[in-house]
Scaffold this active site. Structure first.
Site, short mmCIF file in Angstrom:
data_model
loop_
_atom_site.label_atom_id
_atom_site.label_comp_id
_atom_site.label_asym_id
_atom_site.label_seq_id
_atom_site.Cartn_x
_atom_site.Cartn_y
_atom_site.Cartn_z
N ASP A 1 0.85 -1.19 0.00
CA ASP A 1 0.00 0.00 0.00
C ASP A 1 0.88 1.24 0.00
OD1 ASP A 1 0.76 -0.59 2.73
OD2 ASP A 1 -0.73 0.89 3.40
N GLU B 1 0.15 -0.75 5.96
CA GLU B 1 1.24 -0.11 6.69
C GLU B 1 1.05 1.40 6.78
OE1 GLU B 1 5.11 1.68 7.65
OE2 GLU B 1 3.88 2.01 5.87
#
Length: 466
Positions: free
Chosen positions: A91, A156
Protein backbone atom coordinates in the site's frame (compact mmCIF):
# COMPACT_ATOMS: atom_id res chain seq x y z
CA UNK A 1 1.49 -9.19 -15.67
CA UNK A 2 5.00 -9.19 -17.13
CA UNK A 3 6.41 -12.73 -16.97
CA UNK A 4 9.43 -13.17 -14.67
CA UNK A 5 12.85 -13.51 -16.30
CA UNK A 6 14.22 -17.03 -16.46
CA UNK A 7 17.57 -18.76 -16.79
CA UNK A 8 17.31 -18.46 -20.58
CA UNK A 9 17.64 -14.65 -20.44
CA UNK A 10 20.70 -13.97 -22.62
CA UNK A 11 22.02 -10.83 -20.93
CA UNK A 12 21.99 -8.96 -17.67
CA UNK A 13 20.41 -6.05 -19.55
CA UNK A 14 17.41 -8.20 -20.44
CA UNK A 15 16.94 -9.20 -16.82
CA UNK A 16 17.25 -5.58 -15.63
CA UNK A 17 14.67 -4.50 -18.21
CA UNK A 18 12.28 -7.23 -17.05
CA UNK A 19 12.76 -6.20 -13.42
CA UNK A 20 12.03 -2.56 -14.24
CA UNK A 21 8.93 -3.58 -16.20
CA UNK A 22 7.68 -5.49 -13.15
CA UNK A 23 8.36 -2.49 -10.89
CA UNK A 24 6.52 -0.11 -13.21
CA UNK A 25 3.49 -2.43 -13.38
CA UNK A 26 3.18 -2.48 -9.61
CA UNK A 27 3.70 1.29 -9.33
CA UNK A 28 0.82 1.92 -11.76
CA UNK A 29 -1.66 0.43 -9.28
CA UNK A 30 -2.94 3.29 -7.05
CA UNK A 31 -3.12 1.20 -3.87
CA UNK A 32 -3.83 4.09 -1.46
CA UNK A 33 -4.91 2.39 1.75
CA UNK A 34 -6.09 5.61 3.44
CA UNK A 35 -8.69 6.31 0.73
CA UNK A 36 -11.70 3.98 0.65
CA UNK A 37 -12.20 4.85 -3.02
CA UNK A 38 -9.04 2.84 -3.73
CA UNK A 39 -10.12 -0.30 -1.89
CA UNK A 40 -10.32 -2.23 -5.17
CA UNK A 41 -6.86 -0.96 -6.14
CA UNK A 42 -5.42 -2.18 -2.83
CA UNK A 43 -6.91 -5.61 -3.60
CA UNK A 44 -5.48 -5.44 -7.10
CA UNK A 45 -2.00 -4.74 -5.75
CA UNK A 46 -2.36 -7.71 -3.40
CA UNK A 47 -3.37 -9.88 -6.38
CA UNK A 48 -0.30 -8.69 -8.32
CA UNK A 49 2.12 -9.54 -5.51
CA UNK A 50 0.40 -12.87 -4.87
CA UNK A 51 0.65 -13.79 -8.55
CA UNK A 52 4.34 -12.86 -8.64
CA UNK A 53 5.13 -14.95 -5.56
CA UNK A 54 3.10 -17.87 -6.82
CA UNK A 55 4.73 -17.64 -10.25
CA UNK A 56 8.08 -18.31 -8.58
CA UNK A 57 6.81 -21.63 -7.31
CA UNK A 58 6.36 -20.52 -3.70
CA UNK A 59 3.43 -21.67 -1.59
CA UNK A 60 1.26 -18.56 -1.20
CA UNK A 61 -1.65 -17.86 1.12
CA UNK A 62 -3.76 -14.90 2.20
CA UNK A 63 -3.99 -14.52 5.96
CA UNK A 64 -7.58 -13.50 6.76
CA UNK A 65 -8.07 -10.05 8.33
CA UNK A 66 -10.99 -7.58 8.41
CA UNK A 67 -8.86 -5.21 6.30
CA UNK A 68 -6.48 -5.44 3.36
CA UNK A 69 -5.03 -8.86 2.54
CA UNK A 70 -1.84 -9.98 4.28
CA UNK A 71 0.12 -12.21 1.93
CA UNK A 72 2.21 -15.07 3.21
CA UNK A 73 4.54 -17.16 1.06
CA UNK A 74 7.32 -19.61 1.76
CA UNK A 75 9.94 -21.70 0.02
CA UNK A 76 10.64 -25.27 1.20
CA UNK A 77 12.54 -25.77 4.50
CA UNK A 78 16.27 -26.45 4.34
CA UNK A 79 17.57 -28.72 7.08
CA UNK A 80 20.21 -27.14 9.33
CA UNK A 81 19.89 -23.70 7.72
CA UNK A 82 18.39 -20.57 9.28
CA UNK A 83 14.99 -19.26 8.27
CA UNK A 84 14.55 -15.70 6.97
CA UNK A 85 11.28 -13.75 6.91
CA UNK A 86 10.93 -10.79 4.52
CA UNK A 87 8.45 -8.08 5.56
CA UNK A 88 7.15 -5.33 3.27
CA UNK A 89 3.99 -3.54 2.17
CA UNK A 90 2.20 -2.91 -1.11
CA UNK A 91 0.00 0.00 0.00
CA UNK A 92 1.04 3.62 -0.51
CA UNK A 93 0.41 7.10 0.82
CA UNK A 94 -2.11 9.43 -0.86
CA UNK A 95 -0.43 11.39 -3.68
CA UNK A 96 -1.78 14.80 -2.64
CA UNK A 97 -1.03 17.61 -3.39
CA UNK A 98 -1.33 16.55 -7.02
CA UNK A 99 -0.37 19.93 -8.49
CA UNK A 100 3.15 19.60 -7.05
CA UNK A 101 3.99 16.43 -9.00
CA UNK A 102 6.12 16.95 -12.10
CA UNK A 103 4.64 13.78 -13.63
CA UNK A 104 1.50 11.78 -12.75
CA UNK A 105 2.01 9.93 -9.44
CA UNK A 106 0.80 6.59 -10.79
CA UNK A 107 2.50 6.75 -14.17
CA UNK A 108 6.13 5.78 -13.49
CA UNK A 109 8.43 8.27 -15.20
CA UNK A 110 12.22 7.96 -15.49
CA UNK A 111 14.30 11.14 -15.10
CA UNK A 112 18.02 11.33 -14.40
CA UNK A 113 18.26 7.65 -13.52
CA UNK A 114 15.35 7.77 -11.05
CA UNK A 115 11.84 6.42 -11.38
CA UNK A 116 9.24 8.88 -10.08
CA UNK A 117 5.95 7.48 -8.76
CA UNK A 118 4.05 7.12 -5.53
CA UNK A 119 5.37 4.02 -3.76
CA UNK A 120 8.63 3.94 -5.72
CA UNK A 121 10.77 3.71 -2.59
CA UNK A 122 8.06 3.40 0.10
CA UNK A 123 7.76 0.50 -0.14
CA UNK A 124 6.90 -1.18 -3.45
CA UNK A 125 10.34 -0.78 -5.01
CA UNK A 126 12.28 -1.86 -1.94
CA UNK A 127 9.94 -4.76 -1.16
CA UNK A 128 10.13 -5.95 -4.75
CA UNK A 129 13.93 -6.20 -4.65
CA UNK A 130 13.59 -9.17 -2.31
CA UNK A 131 10.91 -10.82 -4.43
CA UNK A 132 13.13 -10.43 -7.47
CA UNK A 133 16.25 -11.48 -5.56
CA UNK A 134 14.65 -14.82 -4.66
CA UNK A 135 13.16 -15.10 -8.14
CA UNK A 136 16.59 -14.62 -9.72
CA UNK A 137 18.10 -17.43 -7.67
CA UNK A 138 15.21 -19.79 -8.42
CA UNK A 139 15.44 -18.96 -12.13
CA UNK A 140 19.06 -20.13 -12.14
CA UNK A 141 17.78 -23.65 -11.58
CA UNK A 142 19.06 -24.35 -8.09
CA UNK A 143 17.20 -24.52 -4.76
CA UNK A 144 17.48 -21.73 -2.20
CA UNK A 145 20.22 -22.33 0.41
CA UNK A 146 17.75 -21.60 3.23
CA UNK A 147 14.01 -21.19 3.71
CA UNK A 148 12.68 -17.74 2.84
CA UNK A 149 9.25 -16.60 3.99
CA UNK A 150 7.41 -13.46 2.86
CA UNK A 151 4.89 -11.42 4.87
CA UNK A 152 3.56 -8.56 2.73
CA UNK A 153 0.73 -6.35 4.00
CA UNK A 154 -1.53 -3.61 2.62
CA UNK A 155 -2.19 -1.40 5.65
CA UNK A 156 1.24 -0.11 6.69
CA UNK A 157 0.42 3.45 5.67
CA UNK A 158 -2.67 3.45 7.93
CA UNK A 159 -1.04 1.99 11.02
CA UNK A 160 -0.93 -1.77 10.26
CA UNK A 161 -4.12 -2.15 12.26
CA UNK A 162 -4.46 -5.89 11.75
CA UNK A 163 -0.84 -6.97 11.37
CA UNK A 164 0.19 -7.30 15.02
CA UNK A 165 -2.75 -9.61 15.75
CA UNK A 166 -1.95 -11.64 12.64
CA UNK A 167 1.68 -12.07 13.69
CA UNK A 168 0.64 -13.23 17.16
CA UNK A 169 -1.98 -15.59 15.71
CA UNK A 170 0.38 -17.11 13.14
CA UNK A 171 3.68 -16.91 14.97
CA UNK A 172 4.31 -20.66 14.66
CA UNK A 173 3.91 -20.40 10.91
CA UNK A 174 6.04 -17.25 10.78
CA UNK A 175 8.80 -18.70 12.98
CA UNK A 176 12.21 -17.58 11.78
CA UNK A 177 15.72 -16.72 12.88
CA UNK A 178 15.95 -13.31 11.23
CA UNK A 179 13.51 -10.78 9.75
CA UNK A 180 14.55 -8.67 6.75
CA UNK A 181 12.89 -5.26 6.27
CA UNK A 182 13.76 -2.83 3.47
CA UNK A 183 11.71 0.31 4.07
CA UNK A 184 14.42 2.85 4.93
CA UNK A 185 17.46 4.55 3.42
CA UNK A 186 21.15 4.30 2.82
CA UNK A 187 23.30 6.68 4.82
CA UNK A 188 24.17 8.68 1.70
CA UNK A 189 24.55 8.14 -2.05
CA UNK A 190 27.13 5.40 -2.51
CA UNK A 191 27.21 4.71 1.25
CA UNK A 192 24.88 1.75 1.95
CA UNK A 193 23.85 1.07 5.51
CA UNK A 194 22.56 -1.52 7.94
CA UNK A 195 20.24 0.05 10.51
CA UNK A 196 20.54 -1.70 13.85
CA UNK A 197 18.41 0.51 16.10
CA UNK A 198 15.18 2.52 16.04
CA UNK A 199 13.74 5.03 18.45
CA UNK A 200 10.31 4.43 19.93
CA UNK A 201 7.51 6.95 20.39
CA UNK A 202 5.00 8.24 22.92
CA UNK A 203 2.40 10.58 21.37
CA UNK A 204 -0.08 12.80 23.23
CA UNK A 205 -2.78 15.37 22.73
CA UNK A 206 -3.00 18.11 25.34
CA UNK A 207 -6.24 20.07 25.80
CA UNK A 208 -6.60 23.07 28.12
CA UNK A 209 -10.17 24.29 28.70
CA UNK A 210 -11.29 27.47 30.46
CA UNK A 211 -14.51 29.50 30.12
CA UNK A 212 -17.53 28.01 28.39
CA UNK A 213 -16.97 30.21 25.31
CA UNK A 214 -14.49 32.66 23.80
CA UNK A 215 -14.52 35.98 25.66
CA UNK A 216 -13.66 39.62 24.87
CA UNK A 217 -10.01 39.94 25.87
CA UNK A 218 -10.43 43.58 26.85
CA UNK A 219 -13.44 43.01 29.06
CA UNK A 220 -12.29 39.75 30.69
CA UNK A 221 -8.49 39.68 30.21
CA UNK A 222 -6.60 39.75 33.52
CA UNK A 223 -9.54 38.35 35.46
CA UNK A 224 -10.12 35.03 33.70
CA UNK A 225 -7.54 32.29 33.10
CA UNK A 226 -6.53 32.19 29.44
CA UNK A 227 -6.16 28.58 28.20
CA UNK A 228 -3.72 29.62 25.47
CA UNK A 229 -1.45 31.30 28.03
CA UNK A 230 -1.64 28.20 30.23
CA UNK A 231 -0.81 25.89 27.34
CA UNK A 232 2.21 28.00 26.40
CA UNK A 233 3.56 27.68 29.97
CA UNK A 234 2.95 23.93 30.03
CA UNK A 235 4.78 23.39 26.75
CA UNK A 236 7.66 25.61 27.84
CA UNK A 237 8.04 23.44 30.95
CA UNK A 238 8.72 20.28 28.95
CA UNK A 239 12.34 21.03 27.96
CA UNK A 240 15.02 23.09 29.73
CA UNK A 241 17.51 25.48 28.14
CA UNK A 242 20.13 22.73 27.72
CA UNK A 243 17.77 20.53 25.71
CA UNK A 244 17.03 18.13 28.60
CA UNK A 245 13.46 16.89 28.99
CA UNK A 246 12.01 17.77 32.40
CA UNK A 247 9.46 14.93 32.71
CA UNK A 248 10.16 13.21 36.08
CA UNK A 249 11.89 9.86 35.67
CA UNK A 250 12.31 10.38 31.92
CA UNK A 251 16.03 9.52 31.86
CA UNK A 252 15.94 6.76 34.47
CA UNK A 253 15.90 3.97 31.89
CA UNK A 254 17.72 5.62 28.99
CA UNK A 255 20.33 3.26 27.61
CA UNK A 256 23.52 5.29 27.10
CA UNK A 257 25.46 5.26 23.88
CA UNK A 258 28.50 3.02 23.99
CA UNK A 259 31.92 4.42 23.21
CA UNK A 260 32.03 2.15 20.14
CA UNK A 261 28.82 3.66 18.83
CA UNK A 262 29.95 7.23 19.43
CA UNK A 263 33.21 6.47 17.67
CA UNK A 264 31.40 4.82 14.72
CA UNK A 265 29.00 7.76 14.38
CA UNK A 266 31.85 10.28 14.44
CA UNK A 267 33.56 8.46 11.56
CA UNK A 268 30.53 8.64 9.27
CA UNK A 269 30.82 11.04 6.30
CA UNK A 270 28.23 13.45 7.69
CA UNK A 271 28.40 16.99 6.32
CA UNK A 272 26.62 19.27 8.77
CA UNK A 273 26.80 22.28 6.43
CA UNK A 274 25.16 20.25 3.65
CA UNK A 275 22.55 19.00 6.12
CA UNK A 276 21.64 22.56 7.13
CA UNK A 277 21.47 23.66 3.50
CA UNK A 278 19.25 20.69 2.63
CA UNK A 279 16.83 21.69 5.41
CA UNK A 280 17.01 25.42 4.70
CA UNK A 281 18.14 26.38 8.23
CA UNK A 282 21.07 28.44 9.46
CA UNK A 283 21.77 26.54 12.66
CA UNK A 284 21.05 23.36 14.63
CA UNK A 285 20.20 22.77 18.28
CA UNK A 286 19.38 19.99 20.71
CA UNK A 287 20.54 18.25 23.86
CA UNK A 288 23.90 19.59 24.99
CA UNK A 289 26.86 17.24 24.89
CA UNK A 290 25.76 15.24 21.84
CA UNK A 291 26.40 15.48 18.11
CA UNK A 292 23.65 15.99 15.55
CA UNK A 293 23.64 12.31 14.55
CA UNK A 294 23.58 11.17 18.18
CA UNK A 295 20.64 13.48 18.89
CA UNK A 296 18.73 12.27 15.82
CA UNK A 297 19.34 8.55 16.23
CA UNK A 298 20.07 7.59 19.79
CA UNK A 299 18.90 10.23 22.28
CA UNK A 300 15.31 10.81 23.42
CA UNK A 301 13.53 13.96 22.28
CA UNK A 302 10.38 16.01 22.79
CA UNK A 303 8.68 17.85 19.93
CA UNK A 304 5.51 19.87 19.60
CA UNK A 305 3.78 18.56 16.47
CA UNK A 306 0.77 20.85 16.32
CA UNK A 307 -0.81 23.87 18.06
CA UNK A 308 -4.24 25.49 17.95
CA UNK A 309 -6.22 28.09 19.86
CA UNK A 310 -8.24 31.25 19.43
CA UNK A 311 -8.79 33.22 16.25
CA UNK A 312 -6.93 32.02 13.15
CA UNK A 313 -8.54 34.12 10.43
CA UNK A 314 -7.38 37.23 8.59
CA UNK A 315 -6.88 40.41 10.56
CA UNK A 316 -7.37 40.93 14.29
CA UNK A 317 -10.00 39.60 16.68
CA UNK A 318 -9.41 40.27 20.36
CA UNK A 319 -10.61 37.09 22.04
CA UNK A 320 -9.68 35.22 25.16
CA UNK A 321 -10.01 31.67 23.80
CA UNK A 322 -12.05 29.06 25.61
CA UNK A 323 -9.78 26.19 24.60
CA UNK A 324 -6.22 25.54 23.49
CA UNK A 325 -4.63 22.31 22.29
CA UNK A 326 -1.33 20.81 21.24
CA UNK A 327 -0.01 17.53 19.90
CA UNK A 328 3.27 16.44 21.46
CA UNK A 329 5.52 13.48 20.76
CA UNK A 330 8.49 12.00 22.59
CA UNK A 331 10.98 9.85 20.69
CA UNK A 332 12.23 7.14 23.01
CA UNK A 333 15.41 5.06 23.11
CA UNK A 334 15.68 1.38 24.11
CA UNK A 335 14.54 0.53 27.70
CA UNK A 336 12.22 3.55 28.00
CA UNK A 337 8.56 2.64 28.64
CA UNK A 338 5.83 4.81 27.03
CA UNK A 339 3.54 4.14 30.05
CA UNK A 340 6.17 5.49 32.43
CA UNK A 341 6.49 8.59 30.26
CA UNK A 342 2.73 9.12 30.49
CA UNK A 343 2.82 8.96 34.29
CA UNK A 344 5.76 11.38 34.42
CA UNK A 345 4.06 13.80 32.04
CA UNK A 346 1.02 13.99 34.30
CA UNK A 347 3.27 14.46 37.34
CA UNK A 348 5.01 17.40 35.64
CA UNK A 349 2.04 19.22 34.12
CA UNK A 350 -0.92 18.72 36.48
CA UNK A 351 0.51 20.94 39.28
CA UNK A 352 1.20 23.73 36.79
CA UNK A 353 -2.47 24.20 35.82
CA UNK A 354 -3.89 27.31 37.57
CA UNK A 355 -7.45 27.74 38.87
CA UNK A 356 -9.97 28.33 36.11
CA UNK A 357 -8.37 25.88 33.69
CA UNK A 358 -8.65 22.13 33.15
CA UNK A 359 -6.01 19.96 31.50
CA UNK A 360 -6.73 16.74 29.65
CA UNK A 361 -3.79 14.56 28.55
CA UNK A 362 -4.87 12.07 25.91
CA UNK A 363 -2.28 9.40 25.05
CA UNK A 364 -2.29 8.21 21.45
CA UNK A 365 0.06 5.51 20.20
CA UNK A 366 3.25 4.40 21.87
CA UNK A 367 6.05 1.97 21.11
CA UNK A 368 9.42 1.30 22.76
CA UNK A 369 12.73 1.73 20.99
CA UNK A 370 14.72 -1.26 19.81
CA UNK A 371 18.37 -2.02 19.17
CA UNK A 372 19.94 -5.21 17.82
CA UNK A 373 23.44 -6.49 18.67
CA UNK A 374 26.17 -5.46 16.28
CA UNK A 375 27.98 -8.74 16.89
CA UNK A 376 25.06 -10.83 15.59
CA UNK A 377 26.17 -13.19 12.77
CA UNK A 378 23.21 -11.92 10.76
CA UNK A 379 24.67 -8.40 10.78
CA UNK A 380 27.89 -9.63 9.23
CA UNK A 381 26.01 -11.75 6.69
CA UNK A 382 23.99 -8.68 5.67
CA UNK A 383 27.13 -6.55 5.40
CA UNK A 384 28.76 -9.14 3.14
CA UNK A 385 25.70 -9.34 0.87
CA UNK A 386 25.38 -5.56 0.61
CA UNK A 387 29.04 -5.27 -0.31
CA UNK A 388 28.46 -7.77 -3.12
CA UNK A 389 25.41 -5.87 -4.40
CA UNK A 390 26.57 -2.27 -3.93
CA UNK A 391 30.33 -2.63 -4.24
CA UNK A 392 30.89 -0.89 -0.91
CA UNK A 393 31.04 -2.00 2.69
CA UNK A 394 27.94 -0.72 4.52
CA UNK A 395 28.08 1.49 7.58
CA UNK A 396 26.08 0.63 10.70
CA UNK A 397 23.62 3.30 11.77
CA UNK A 398 20.61 3.92 13.96
CA UNK A 399 17.41 5.66 12.87
CA UNK A 400 15.43 8.32 14.68
CA UNK A 401 12.04 7.19 13.44
CA UNK A 402 9.84 4.39 14.73
CA UNK A 403 8.65 1.18 13.05
CA UNK A 404 6.39 -0.43 15.69
CA UNK A 405 6.09 -3.72 13.78
CA UNK A 406 9.83 -4.28 14.33
CA UNK A 407 9.14 -4.52 18.08
CA UNK A 408 6.35 -6.98 17.34
CA UNK A 409 8.65 -9.22 15.29
CA UNK A 410 11.35 -9.13 17.96
CA UNK A 411 8.86 -9.89 20.74
CA UNK A 412 6.58 -12.46 19.09
CA UNK A 413 9.09 -14.27 16.87
CA UNK A 414 12.16 -13.81 19.11
CA UNK A 415 14.15 -13.00 15.99
CA UNK A 416 16.77 -10.43 15.08
CA UNK A 417 15.68 -7.84 12.53
CA UNK A 418 17.84 -6.57 9.66
CA UNK A 419 16.83 -3.12 8.43
CA UNK A 420 18.41 -2.89 4.99
CA UNK A 421 17.40 0.31 3.21
CA UNK A 422 18.13 0.85 -0.47
CA UNK A 423 16.54 4.32 -0.70
CA UNK A 424 18.02 7.79 -0.19
CA UNK A 425 17.05 10.50 2.27
CA UNK A 426 15.88 12.78 -0.56
CA UNK A 427 13.47 10.23 -2.09
CA UNK A 428 10.46 12.36 -1.05
CA UNK A 429 8.66 9.57 0.77
CA UNK A 430 5.11 10.71 1.69
CA UNK A 431 5.70 13.83 -0.45
CA UNK A 432 5.15 14.82 -4.08
CA UNK A 433 7.69 13.52 -6.60
CA UNK A 434 8.60 10.37 -4.69
CA UNK A 435 11.48 8.60 -6.43
CA UNK A 436 13.78 5.58 -6.36
CA UNK A 437 17.17 5.43 -8.02
CA UNK A 438 17.03 2.62 -10.57
CA UNK A 439 20.69 1.79 -10.07
CA UNK A 440 20.01 1.26 -6.37
CA UNK A 441 16.93 -0.78 -7.25
CA UNK A 442 19.05 -3.19 -9.28
CA UNK A 443 21.82 -3.18 -6.67
CA UNK A 444 19.16 -4.01 -4.08
CA UNK A 445 18.09 -7.04 -6.14
CA UNK A 446 21.73 -8.18 -6.33
CA UNK A 447 22.24 -7.66 -2.60
CA UNK A 448 19.06 -9.59 -1.85
CA UNK A 449 20.12 -12.51 -4.04
CA UNK A 450 23.47 -12.57 -2.25
CA UNK A 451 21.87 -12.28 1.19
CA UNK A 452 20.30 -15.72 1.24
CA UNK A 453 23.58 -17.52 0.55
CA UNK A 454 25.40 -15.25 3.00
CA UNK A 455 22.88 -15.96 5.76
CA UNK A 456 23.03 -19.70 5.09
CA UNK A 457 26.84 -19.74 5.30
CA UNK A 458 27.08 -17.45 8.30
CA UNK A 459 24.83 -19.28 10.77
CA UNK A 460 23.74 -22.86 11.25
CA UNK A 461 20.29 -21.75 12.29
CA UNK A 462 17.66 -23.27 14.54
CA UNK A 463 15.57 -24.93 11.85
CA UNK A 464 12.50 -22.89 12.79
CA UNK A 465 10.85 -23.61 9.46
CA UNK A 466 11.09 -27.37 9.79
Amino acid sequence: MTPPPNAADPTTADRRAAHEAALFELLRIPSVSADSRHKADVERAADWVQSRLGGMGLAVDRLPTPGAPILYAESPPVAGAPVALVYGHYDVQPPDPLDEWQSPPFEPTVRDGNVYARGATDDKGQMLTHVLGVETLLASGGPLPLQVKFLIEGEEEVGSEHLEAAVARHKDRLACDVVVVSDSSQFAPGVPAVTYGLRGIAYYELLVEGPKQDLHSGTFGGGVTNPANVLAKLLAALVDDSGRIRVPGFYDDVRPLSERERDEFSRLPFDEARFKKQLGVEGLSGEEGYSTLERRWARPTCDINGLWSGYQGEGAKTVLPARAGAKVSFRLVPDQDPKKVTAGLRELLDPLVPPGARLTIKPHHGAPGVVFPLDSPYMEAAASAIEQGFGARPVFIREGGSIPIVNTFARELRADVLLLGWGLDDDNTHSPNEKFNLGDFHRGVQASAALWASLAKGESGQGKGE
